[in-house]
Motif scaffolding. Structure first.
Motif: not given
Length: 291
Positions: A70-98
């Motif tokens: 969930k984004l902060p109320p400003s619509g961007s993460w603090w400090g002017g960061l420009i990414q979305h954080y997602t819950n998709r497997d393309t952005n976070s997953y476990v493979k080969d023990g890592y």
């Protein structure tokens, strides 16, 4: 055999045995002369109380981790960061023990906002007071990448964070307290820093900070360690200490570090990201907490 010969033989045997013991002692005794070398664990922190070895393929362990998106109320993460954080497997997953947290260049819409980069931000569903945290990790590369493994007090009032969702959010940042086990800026490749933020110093004015250059932060695994007791915090990489936080005066501003904190892993993207950046992962072998 004469008594004199027996005595002489016993003397020789005793001398050889004593020489062996002296040699073995000095051979096994580690060299502790090098400054800042961390040679032993705090003896109090020898019981493993929580860990993730990332040995189950696929999605991350939902019993241990929460995707904060969930984004902060400003619509961007603090400090002017420009990414979305997602819950998709393309952005976070476990493979080969890592564990792989992946920052990617891609157009993505969420929460009514379109952004050109995605990544992941994980909150641990485990929180604790005092202990030794050990992380073995390899960090992403690229100017504009900003990976971090850090901790926040579970009392932080931050809408969308796991512990705030559970009803614990009572205190605004930075007065809740923050512990940065490691941060790495791609614009300063191979320099890794640690810091603490609180009412006495925070954000761009943080005063409590230290770091060191290491070889291959993004190409080799390194061990990042925090030892946190009721008196101090010690930060090290591969056994080499680079920062100790031990304020002389402990009050609500300098030491909000006497209650439960949880672990966060994320990759942020700064506005000056290299235009040729495509993607880069943070790869984590394990996270272990001892008390």
């Amino acid at each position: 055999m004469t008594n004199e010969l027996k005595t002489y033989t016993l003397f020789i045997i005793g001398f050889i045995f004593l020489s062996y013991l002296i040699f073995a002692f000095f051979k096994e005794t580690p060299d502790t002369s090098k400054e800042n070398i961390v040679t032993s664990l705090n003896p109090k922190f020898d019981v493993l109380v929580w860990s993730d070895e990332f040995d189950v393929e696929g999605t991350i362990n939902q019993e241990k981790w929460f995707h904060q998106t969930k984004l902060p109320p400003s619509g961007s993460w603090w400090g002017g960061l420009i990414q979305h954080y997602t819950n998709r497997d393309t952005n976070s997953y476990v493979k080969d023990g890592y564990l792989h947290l992946v920052a990617k260049k891609e157009s993505f819409e969420a929460h009514g906002e379109v952004k050109e980069y995605t990544a992941a931000r994980l909150n641990s569903k485990f929180a604790f007071t005092y202990g030794r945290v050990e992380i073995r990790a390899k960090l992403p590369a690229g100017i504009g990448t900003w990976p971090a493994i850090w901790m926040l007090n579970k009392n932080i009032d931050e809408d969308g964070a796991y512990w705030d969702n559970q009803g614990f959010g009572t205190t605004k940042w930075p007065f809740c307290g923050e512990i940065d086990i490691l941060e790495h800026w791609g614009k300063n490749q191979d320099y890794v820093s640690s810091a603490v933020h609180n009412g006495s110093g925070y954000g761009s004015d943080v005063k409590n900070i230290g770091g060191q250059n290491i070889k291959g932060a993004s190409t080799k695994f390194h061990n990042y360690v925090l030892e946190w007791s009721k008196d101090k915090m010690i930060f090290s990489i591969d056994g080499v200490e680079h920062y100790k936080y031990q304020p002389t005066i402990k009050n609500s501003d300098t030491w909000p570090y006497d209650s439960d904190y949880y672990i966060i892993l994320n990759i942020a993207i700064e506005p000056d990201i290299d235009p040729n950046f495509v993607e880069s992962p943070m790869v984590v072998d394990y996270i272990r907490v001892y008390q």
